[in-house]
Each structure stands twice: as structure tokens, then as C-alpha cells.
Design an enzyme around this catalytic site. Structure first.
Site, short mmCIF file in Angstrom:
data_model
loop_
_atom_site.label_atom_id
_atom_site.label_comp_id
_atom_site.label_asym_id
_atom_site.label_seq_id
_atom_site.Cartn_x
_atom_site.Cartn_y
_atom_site.Cartn_z
N HIS A 272 0.84 5.35 0.87
CA HIS A 272 0.19 6.42 1.60
C HIS A 272 0.32 7.72 0.81
CE1 HIS A 272 -0.07 4.39 5.62
NE2 HIS A 272 0.93 3.68 5.10
N HIS B 180 0.84 -1.20 0.00
CA HIS B 180 0.00 0.00 0.00
C HIS B 180 0.87 1.24 0.00
CE1 HIS B 180 0.63 -1.06 4.25
NE2 HIS B 180 0.42 0.21 4.57
#
Length: 144
Positions: free
Chosen positions: A106, A104
Site C-alpha cells: 500500500h 501487495h
């Protein structure tokens, strides 16, 4: 995509088993608000294929998933005229602070120098000679 893990938090979000505040989704990625909201608008982009982190990416995976970073980043910036910048952060591996073991990215909006965010960087340049730099560069190049 069907390459998802049963017990992975983000795979559960992709399947809709856990709710999220989705801002963008297609066949390749899902982008949703990070529950922590380090700053207002803090968004995560995840591939809809279970990849633990960048060490798992093939070049095809990178081309397929990472192309959406600027798309979502621009939408975040345009959503609020007070946004002046954006931190793009990836914690790749547990030692680097990765908590959820599903890749992931950010996207953390920045509005002022007083945002409640810290990005510590240490300058160790005085500890490296030209030979040291070249040795490190060569070691990396030899693995490409």
C-alpha cells in the site's frame, strides 16, 4: 508471467478479468488505485507472480518486484503538490491484517496530520533489558 492463481482477486485483476484504475504496469508489476482510497491516491503495487506475502519471496523476487516502490511513490507525490508524505504499508499474513492473499504494498499519500489514518505504535522499550534485546537480535541473526 503465467504463475497466477485461478481464484485470486489480484490475479484476476492482472489478467484483466476485473477492472482496475491502473497507474503503472510492466512485465513484473501492476500498480493500481486501491478501491478503498484511505486517502486520495492510495495505490497498491502487486507482483505479476502469485506470491502470498513476503514469506514467499526469494531474493530474486524481491529484486524484481520491490524496485518499483520508489518509482510509483515518486509519481504519486508529483501528482499532487499537497502530498507531504507517504505511508508504505505491507500487511504480511492474516494476523497482520492481510485480506487478499496475494502480496501487495500500500502506498498511502499523506497531506496533513489530520488525514483519516491511524498508525498506532506502542513503545515497549521499558520491558526490554540489554540481554533481552541481544537475545532477540541473536535469534533473528541465527536464521539469516
Amino acid at each position: 508471467m503465467t504463475e497466477l492463481e485461478k481464484d485470486c482477486l489480484f490475479c484476476k485483476i492482472i489478467r484483466g478479468e476485473i477492472p482496475s484504475y491502473t497507474v503503472f504496469e510492466n512485465d513484473d508489476v501492476k500498480a493500481f488505485l486501491d478501491i478503498s482510497q484511505v486517502t486520495k491516491g492510495h495505490t497498491l503495487i502487486i507482483p505479476k507472480k502469485h506470491l502470498v506475502n513476503f514469506f514467499d519471496y526469494s531474493q530474486e523476487d524481491a529484486a524484481r518486484f520491490l524496485q518499483y516502490i520508489p518509482v510509483v511513490a515518486q509519481a504519486i507525490k508529483e501528482s499532487d503538490p499537497t502530498i507531504k508524505g507517504l505511508n508504505v504499508e505491507v500487511n504480511n499474513g492474516e494476523i497482520a491484517g492481510q485480506v487478499v492473499m496475494h502480496s501487495h504494498i500500500h502506498l498511502i499519500p499523506r497531506r496533513s496530520e489530520n488525514d483519516p489514518i491511524s498508525t498506532p505504535h506502542v513503545n515497549n522499550a521499558d520491558q526490554y533489558s540489554e540481554a533481552d534485546y541481544q537475545a532477540v537480535a541473536n535469534a533473528i541473526k541465527n536464521n539469516l
